[in-house]
Design a protein around this motif. Sequence first.
Motif, PDB file in Angstrom:
ATOM      1  N   PHE A  33      41.021 -25.076  -2.487  1.00  0.00           N
ATOM      2  CA  PHE A  33      40.006 -25.139  -1.433  1.00  0.00           C
ATOM      3  C   PHE A  33      39.182 -26.406  -1.603  1.00  0.00           C
ATOM      4  N   LYS A  39      32.684 -35.468  -3.728  1.00  0.00           N
ATOM      5  CA  LYS A  39      32.288 -36.739  -4.356  1.00  0.00           C
ATOM      6  C   LYS A  39      33.085 -37.914  -3.790  1.00  0.00           C
ATOM      7  N   VAL A 103      30.110 -30.412 -19.070  1.00  0.00           N
ATOM      8  CA  VAL A 103      29.258 -30.143 -17.888  1.00  0.00           C
ATOM      9  C   VAL A 103      30.027 -29.298 -16.857  1.00  0.00           C
ATOM     10  N   GLU A 105      30.100 -26.301 -14.544  1.00  0.00           N
ATOM     11  CA  GLU A 105      29.094 -25.476 -13.868  1.00  0.00           C
ATOM     12  C   GLU A 105      29.626 -24.086 -13.551  1.00  0.00           C
ATOM     13  N   VAL A 106      30.888 -24.013 -13.159  1.00  0.00           N
ATOM     14  CA  VAL A 106      31.451 -22.723 -12.741  1.00  0.00           C
ATOM     15  C   VAL A 106      32.458 -22.278 -13.806  1.00  0.00           C
ATOM     16  N   HIS A 110      39.032 -24.722 -13.151  1.00  0.00           N
ATOM     17  CA  HIS A 110      39.343 -25.445 -11.913  1.00  0.00           C
ATOM     18  C   HIS A 110      39.690 -26.879 -12.251  1.00  0.00           C
ATOM     19  N   HIS A 112      39.592 -30.490 -10.439  1.00  0.00           N
ATOM     20  CA  HIS A 112      39.155 -31.280  -9.282  1.00  0.00           C
ATOM     21  C   HIS A 112      40.266 -32.288  -8.972  1.00  0.00           C
TER      22      HIS A 112
HETATM   23  P1  AMP Z   1      32.246 -28.160 -12.505  1.00  0.00           P
HETATM   24  O1  AMP Z   1      31.031 -28.934 -12.914  1.00  0.00           O
HETATM   25  O2  AMP Z   1      33.513 -28.818 -12.902  1.00  0.00           O
HETATM   26  O3  AMP Z   1      32.165 -26.713 -12.921  1.00  0.00           O
HETATM   27  O4  AMP Z   1      32.253 -28.217 -10.914  1.00  0.00           O
HETATM   28  C1  AMP Z   1      32.021 -27.120 -10.089  1.00  0.00           C
HETATM   29  C2  AMP Z   1      32.264 -27.585  -8.665  1.00  0.00           C
HETATM   30  O5  AMP Z   1      32.240 -26.462  -7.818  1.00  0.00           O
HETATM   31  C3  AMP Z   1      31.222 -28.580  -8.123  1.00  0.00           C
HETATM   32  O6  AMP Z   1      31.884 -29.793  -7.751  1.00  0.00           O
HETATM   33  C4  AMP Z   1      30.608 -27.847  -6.931  1.00  0.00           C
HETATM   34  O7  AMP Z   1      30.313 -28.713  -5.864  1.00  0.00           O
HETATM   35  C5  AMP Z   1      31.707 -26.842  -6.586  1.00  0.00           C
HETATM   36  N1  AMP Z   1      31.246 -25.633  -5.911  1.00  0.00           N
HETATM   37  C6  AMP Z   1      30.231 -24.818  -6.280  1.00  0.00           C
HETATM   38  N2  AMP Z   1      30.125 -23.791  -5.426  1.00  0.00           N
HETATM   39  C7  AMP Z   1      31.109 -23.946  -4.503  1.00  0.00           C
HETATM   40  C8  AMP Z   1      31.522 -23.212  -3.357  1.00  0.00           C
HETATM   41  N3  AMP Z   1      30.897 -22.104  -2.974  1.00  0.00           N
HETATM   42  N4  AMP Z   1      32.575 -23.675  -2.643  1.00  0.00           N
HETATM   43  C9  AMP Z   1      33.213 -24.815  -3.016  1.00  0.00           C
HETATM   44  N5  AMP Z   1      32.872 -25.546  -4.082  1.00  0.00           N
HETATM   45  C10 AMP Z   1      31.831 -25.126  -4.822  1.00  0.00           C
END
Ligand code: AMP
Length: 128
Positions: A33, A39, A103, A105-106, A110, A112
């Motif tokens: 998705f 970026k 770093v 976040e989720v 994943h 990128h």
């Molecule tokens: P990371 O720092 O690698 O964990 O990146 C997490 C990514 O998830 C970031 O680039 C966010 O912009 C993206 N992100 C967070 N929430 C969502 C969402 N609801 N849908 C799509 N992307 C998201």
Amino acid sequence: MAYEYDRQNVFAKILRGEIPCTKRMETEHSFVFEDIAPKAPVHLLVIPKGPYVCFDHFAEAASDEEISDFVRTVGRAAVEAGVAPGGVGNGYRMISNAGPDGVQEVPHLHVHIIGGRRLGAMTAPGKN
Ligand code: AMP
């Protein structure tokens, strides 16, 4: 290695259909998705459907079938996004952040896929 998967993370919610996303591709074990805060002109996220926190967790705990599906989906996503340099594209970068220093976040694995413009330095300048 001890990982606890948080079933309430935002990508788990996307996989359950609880929050929307712009889907690009889906296979038996993987999902692609668009990043919500791109970026670059192309910024896709490829995730496994299984509950894996980060890459080393996936590499250790996922089945061979899940791993091959995921790797092939990353490649296909780059091709279909038009950035694969072996086709019509001009290249891309794959990034998978893990843990605090990475770093991340989720806390759901994943990758990128970022492209569509010339990217800058691989990491921000900082102290070694
Ligand atoms: P990371 O720092 O690698 O964990 O990146 C997490 C990514 O998830 C970031 O680039 C966010 O912009 C993206 N992100 C967070 N929430 C969502 C969402 N609801 N849908 C799509 N992307 C998201």
